[in-house]
Scaffold this motif. Sequence first.
Motif, short mmCIF file in Angstrom:
data_model
loop_
_atom_site.label_atom_id
_atom_site.label_comp_id
_atom_site.label_asym_id
_atom_site.label_seq_id
_atom_site.Cartn_x
_atom_site.Cartn_y
_atom_site.Cartn_z
N VAL A 155 0.83 -1.20 0.00
CA VAL A 155 0.00 0.00 0.00
C VAL A 155 0.87 1.26 0.00
O VAL A 155 1.76 1.41 0.84
CB VAL A 155 -0.95 0.03 1.22
N THR A 156 0.60 2.13 -0.95
CA THR A 156 1.28 3.42 -1.04
C THR A 156 0.24 4.53 -0.87
O THR A 156 -0.86 4.46 -1.44
CB THR A 156 1.98 3.59 -2.41
N LEU A 157 0.58 5.55 -0.09
CA LEU A 157 -0.34 6.64 0.20
C LEU A 157 0.15 7.94 -0.43
O LEU A 157 1.34 8.24 -0.41
CB LEU A 157 -0.45 6.86 1.72
N ILE A 158 -0.78 8.70 -1.00
CA ILE A 158 -0.46 10.08 -1.38
C ILE A 158 -1.48 11.00 -0.72
O ILE A 158 -2.66 10.69 -0.61
CB ILE A 158 -0.43 10.30 -2.91
N ASP A 159 -0.97 12.15 -0.26
CA ASP A 159 -1.83 13.14 0.39
C ASP A 159 -1.02 14.42 0.58
O ASP A 159 0.18 14.46 0.28
CB ASP A 159 -2.34 12.63 1.74
N GLU A 216 4.65 3.36 2.59
CA GLU A 216 5.34 4.26 1.67
C GLU A 216 4.38 5.40 1.36
O GLU A 216 3.20 5.19 1.09
CB GLU A 216 5.72 3.54 0.38
N ARG A 217 4.88 6.62 1.43
CA ARG A 217 3.98 7.76 1.28
C ARG A 217 4.65 8.90 0.53
O ARG A 217 5.86 9.05 0.57
CB ARG A 217 3.50 8.24 2.65
N PHE A 218 3.81 9.67 -0.15
CA PHE A 218 4.30 10.81 -0.93
C PHE A 218 3.44 12.03 -0.64
O PHE A 218 2.21 11.93 -0.60
CB PHE A 218 4.25 10.49 -2.43
N ASN A 219 4.11 13.16 -0.43
CA ASN A 219 3.40 14.43 -0.29
C ASN A 219 3.03 14.90 -1.69
O ASN A 219 3.92 15.27 -2.48
CB ASN A 219 4.29 15.47 0.40
N LEU A 220 1.75 14.91 -2.02
CA LEU A 220 1.35 15.15 -3.40
C LEU A 220 -0.02 15.82 -3.45
O LEU A 220 -0.99 15.29 -2.92
CB LEU A 220 1.35 13.82 -4.15
N ASP A 221 -0.07 16.97 -4.09
CA ASP A 221 -1.32 17.69 -4.32
C ASP A 221 -1.86 17.27 -5.69
O ASP A 221 -1.25 17.54 -6.72
CB ASP A 221 -1.05 19.20 -4.29
N PHE A 242 2.78 14.36 -10.11
CA PHE A 242 2.82 12.90 -10.22
C PHE A 242 4.16 12.41 -10.76
O PHE A 242 4.40 11.20 -10.78
CB PHE A 242 1.67 12.40 -11.10
N ASP A 243 5.04 13.32 -11.17
CA ASP A 243 6.37 12.92 -11.66
C ASP A 243 7.13 12.12 -10.62
O ASP A 243 7.94 11.25 -10.98
CB ASP A 243 7.19 14.15 -12.06
N ASP A 298 -1.50 -1.77 -9.38
CA ASP A 298 -2.57 -2.59 -9.92
C ASP A 298 -3.92 -1.90 -9.75
O ASP A 298 -4.77 -1.92 -10.64
CB ASP A 298 -2.61 -3.96 -9.21
N TYR A 299 -4.11 -1.31 -8.57
CA TYR A 299 -5.37 -0.66 -8.24
C TYR A 299 -5.10 0.73 -7.66
O TYR A 299 -4.11 0.92 -6.93
CB TYR A 299 -6.15 -1.46 -7.19
N ILE A 300 -5.98 1.67 -7.97
CA ILE A 300 -5.93 2.99 -7.35
C ILE A 300 -7.26 3.25 -6.65
O ILE A 300 -8.31 3.24 -7.30
CB ILE A 300 -5.67 4.10 -8.39
N TYR A 301 -7.20 3.44 -5.35
CA TYR A 301 -8.37 3.92 -4.60
C TYR A 301 -8.30 5.44 -4.61
O TYR A 301 -7.37 6.03 -4.05
CB TYR A 301 -8.34 3.42 -3.16
N HIS A 302 -9.27 6.06 -5.25
CA HIS A 302 -9.27 7.52 -5.33
C HIS A 302 -10.24 8.09 -4.30
O HIS A 302 -11.45 8.16 -4.53
CB HIS A 302 -9.64 7.97 -6.75
N LEU A 303 -9.68 8.50 -3.16
CA LEU A 303 -10.47 9.04 -2.05
C LEU A 303 -10.22 10.53 -1.84
O LEU A 303 -11.01 11.20 -1.17
CB LEU A 303 -10.14 8.31 -0.74
N ALA A 304 -9.12 11.06 -2.38
CA ALA A 304 -8.76 12.47 -2.14
C ALA A 304 -9.84 13.39 -2.69
O ALA A 304 -10.28 13.24 -3.83
CB ALA A 304 -7.42 12.78 -2.80
N ALA A 305 -10.27 14.36 -1.87
CA ALA A 305 -11.32 15.28 -2.31
C ALA A 305 -11.48 16.43 -1.32
O ALA A 305 -11.10 16.31 -0.15
CB ALA A 305 -12.67 14.54 -2.43
N GLN A 306 -12.04 17.51 -1.81
CA GLN A 306 -12.60 18.54 -0.94
C GLN A 306 -14.01 18.05 -0.63
O GLN A 306 -14.82 17.87 -1.53
CB GLN A 306 -12.63 19.89 -1.68
N THR A 307 -14.32 17.82 0.65
CA THR A 307 -15.53 17.06 0.98
C THR A 307 -16.63 17.86 1.67
O THR A 307 -17.65 17.28 2.05
CB THR A 307 -15.18 15.86 1.88
N SER A 308 -16.45 19.15 1.83
CA SER A 308 -17.47 19.95 2.52
C SER A 308 -18.40 20.64 1.52
O SER A 308 -17.95 21.38 0.65
CB SER A 308 -16.80 21.03 3.39
#
Length: 307
Positions: A28-32, A45-50, A57-58, A66-76
């Motif tokens: 599992v790799t995290l970006i946020d 493993e994690r990356f600081n990424l807007d 994304f470079d 294999d899979y991307i869970y796309h959860l990042a969002a402005q949620t309000s």
Amino acid sequence: MSNILITGGAGFIGTALAKKLKSLNHTVTLIDLEEKFSSIHDGFERFNLDIRYYKNFDQLNNLNFDYIYHLAAQTSSAISQEEPELDVNTNVKGTLNICNFARQCKAKKIIFSSSMATYGDKNGKIKEEDSQNPLSNYGVSKVAGEFYIKMFKQFGIENTIFRLFNVYGPGQDMSNLRQGMASIFMAQSIMSNEIKVTGSFDRYRDFIYIDDVADALLYGLDDDTNSKIYNVGSEKATTVKELIDMIIKVNDTAETDFKVINIGAHEGDQFGSIADVEKLKTLGWNPKTDINEGISYMYKYAKEVLK
């Protein structure tokens, strides 16, 4: 086991999902955003990424997923009405960037966290086939995200879309008083003797506990869920008044010490929504945590982080 990327991986849902995936021996790799990460993410493993800027994304250029869970969002919904460009740049442009990156890294599937906000106000239980009539910029941005992700199937990238209802529980951001009805009221109940309510006390939501949501998202890895959309909720309506009563009941402060104040509604706020989750139940999923139990767990967590 699979290589999995989670966008918004340091967030409330992303963190819970990451722990479950790791326990199942996935890589599992995290970006946020940098400020979202804490010591609880040290094992990943994690990356600081807007995600708003594709050039960011470079730093992932040599990685394949294999899979991307796309959860990042402005949620309000409230913030989406006040800052629509932020909402569009994060939720619409950011989702397009994720789709393009999925194509670049040869991911076979995007698993997307959409929202009950795409439906707007509807009476009775909402089915996945019901029309989408969002009332907020946030709801519109999630509809757009769904269309981008479905459109990329022509490039060989499968998808599963989960429309989440009101997720709550331990791990939710208690410092953000603009997003998350349960967390807002919970934080107010601990930090002061006033709970401030926007809109009618008769408004209702379908609250679903964080562990039940993470369990539901795991089904996105199954080929049987390809090109399908699932609601994730409890199928139970809880009014604003009922929610506040639960929070006050579990609170250490005496019930008579609280003041509950209505400060007026904001644009784009749905009156009510309840999920029909029969489709998700056919996969073997069932919500396990009752809201009274979940609010009790959440209060114990909130007391610790708001000390």
